[in-house]
Design a protein around this motif. Structure first.
Motif, PDB file in Angstrom:
ATOM      1  N   SER A 192       0.832  -1.207   0.000  1.00 60.49           N
ATOM      2  CA  SER A 192       0.000   0.000   0.000  1.00 60.49           C
ATOM      3  C   SER A 192       0.867   1.259   0.000  1.00 60.49           C
ATOM      4  O   SER A 192       0.598   2.212  -0.750  1.00 60.49           O
ATOM      5  CB  SER A 192      -0.915  -0.006   1.230  1.00 60.49           C
ATOM      6  N   MET A 193       1.935   1.265   0.819  1.00 63.52           N
ATOM      7  CA  MET A 193       2.864   2.396   0.835  1.00 63.52           C
ATOM      8  C   MET A 193       3.520   2.590  -0.526  1.00 63.52           C
ATOM      9  O   MET A 193       3.691   3.723  -1.000  1.00 63.52           O
ATOM     10  CB  MET A 193       3.942   2.174   1.901  1.00 63.52           C
ATOM     11  N   ASN A 196       1.048   4.044  -3.092  1.00 63.67           N
ATOM     12  CA  ASN A 196       0.829   5.462  -2.796  1.00 63.67           C
ATOM     13  C   ASN A 196       2.024   6.303  -3.229  1.00 63.67           C
ATOM     14  O   ASN A 196       1.854   7.403  -3.776  1.00 63.67           O
ATOM     15  CB  ASN A 196       0.568   5.656  -1.298  1.00 63.67           C
ATOM     16  N   TYR A 197       3.220   5.800  -2.981  1.00 62.74           N
ATOM     17  CA  TYR A 197       4.422   6.540  -3.370  1.00 62.74           C
ATOM     18  C   TYR A 197       4.459   6.740  -4.887  1.00 62.74           C
ATOM     19  O   TYR A 197       4.711   7.847  -5.379  1.00 62.74           O
ATOM     20  CB  TYR A 197       5.682   5.798  -2.913  1.00 62.74           C
ATOM     21  N   LEU A 243       2.018   6.682  -7.054  1.00 66.12           N
ATOM     22  CA  LEU A 243       0.960   7.578  -7.515  1.00 66.12           C
ATOM     23  C   LEU A 243       1.266   9.036  -7.182  1.00 66.12           C
ATOM     24  O   LEU A 243       0.977   9.936  -7.974  1.00 66.12           O
ATOM     25  CB  LEU A 243      -0.374   7.166  -6.892  1.00 66.12           C
ATOM     26  N   GLU A 244       1.855   9.273  -6.021  1.00 68.37           N
ATOM     27  CA  GLU A 244       2.147  10.639  -5.603  1.00 68.37           C
ATOM     28  C   GLU A 244       3.359  11.237  -6.309  1.00 68.37           C
ATOM     29  O   GLU A 244       3.428  12.445  -6.527  1.00 68.37           O
ATOM     30  CB  GLU A 244       2.366  10.686  -4.090  1.00 68.37           C
ATOM     31  N   ASN A 256       8.941   6.359   4.578  1.00 66.40           N
ATOM     32  CA  ASN A 256       7.748   5.748   5.177  1.00 66.40           C
ATOM     33  C   ASN A 256       7.975   5.307   6.626  1.00 66.40           C
ATOM     34  O   ASN A 256       7.124   4.634   7.216  1.00 66.40           O
ATOM     35  CB  ASN A 256       7.289   4.556   4.338  1.00 66.40           C
ATOM     36  N   ASN A 304      -7.869   0.178  -9.371  1.00 64.58           N
ATOM     37  CA  ASN A 304      -6.471   0.602  -9.223  1.00 64.58           C
ATOM     38  C   ASN A 304      -5.908   1.107 -10.552  1.00 64.58           C
ATOM     39  O   ASN A 304      -4.703   1.033 -10.791  1.00 64.58           O
ATOM     40  CB  ASN A 304      -5.620  -0.571  -8.724  1.00 64.58           C
ATOM     41  N   TYR A 329      -2.742   3.496 -10.922  1.00 63.96           N
ATOM     42  CA  TYR A 329      -1.459   2.829 -10.680  1.00 63.96           C
ATOM     43  C   TYR A 329      -1.091   1.922 -11.849  1.00 63.96           C
ATOM     44  O   TYR A 329       0.039   1.972 -12.352  1.00 63.96           O
ATOM     45  CB  TYR A 329      -1.515   2.006  -9.389  1.00 63.96           C
TER      46      TYR A 329
END
Length: 219
Positions: free
Chosen positions: A15-16, A19-20, A22-23, A38, A100, A103
């Motif tokens: 999950s981390m 998110n990384y 995508l950001e 993280n 998703n 991603y």
């Protein structure tokens, strides 16, 4: 009183990572950078993954595993024939991909090199082939052996190529709710099973017309 440290799990790291990506629109430069940002240790990372790249492979594998888990929760699924199980897999799998999509599109369009893209999907490929082995029924195998020299490996490889083509179609699909991908799935799976039953011509022509219309008239 000291704050209790969160116990890291494979799912949390995944999950981390998603998110990384995508950001930042790119994957982490290193394990050190990823763990530091993280707030967990490299030792915790290496308890689950050997490299950053192995997370990417695991994510697509987890999409398949989640799909199969959802299918097995349906009490009626076990009674389905092979074709229905395949259709159920496709529709459920692409629902998960759609959830998703940002991603998936980002990481798959990152590689122009098809070999690297396929390497990234190696976990998905192995899990999908295992699924195919499980849904091949004894009745189907007996029927096919009467008609032709049925090869399970050939069935797996053909189905894998079909999944890749469907994935490519979905990536390019701009229709509302990806409804054209649903049509593609129905027609392509129908063709696959009718080809194995040596009765393909009507479905093959219908599928060909659909692809021709999408690729020629909708450019």
């Amino acid at each position: 009183m000291a704050t209790k440290k969160t116990i890291m799990t494979k799912d949390k790291i995944v999950s981390m990572y998603m998110n990384y990506v995508l950001e930042h629109s790119e994957k982490p430069k290193s394990v050190y950078h990823f763990t530091k940002i993280n707030d967990f240790t490299e030792t915790e990372f290496y308890a689950f993954f050997g490299t950053i790249e192995s997370i990417e492979k695991e994510i697509f594998k987890m999409f398949v595993e989640k799909t199969i888990d959802l299918l097995n929760k349906n009490k009626e699924y076990e009674m389905y024939d092979m074709k229905s199980k395949m259709l159920s897999f496709y529709f459920t799998f692409f629902e998960i991909l759609t959830a998703n999509r940002s991603y998936v599109v980002l990481v798959l369009q990152e590689h122009n090199n098809q070999l690297k893209k396929l390497m990234q999907l190696s976990g998905l490929r192995n899990s999908f082939k295992n699924f195919l082995t499980e849904i091949i029924s004894d009745d189907f195998r007996t029927q096919q052996e009467k008609l032709q020299n049925f090869q399970e490996k050939t069935f797996q490889e053909t189905s894998w190529i079909q999944l890749l083509l469907t994935l490519k179609f979905w990536l390019d699909d701009s229709s509302p709710a990806f409804e054209k991908t649903d049509i593609y799935i129905e027609k392509s799976v129908k063709v696959t099973f009718e080809l194995m039953n040596i009765a393909p011509i009507d479905s093959l022509i219908d599928f060909g017309k659909f692809i021709f219309k999408e690729k020629i008239y909708n450019k």
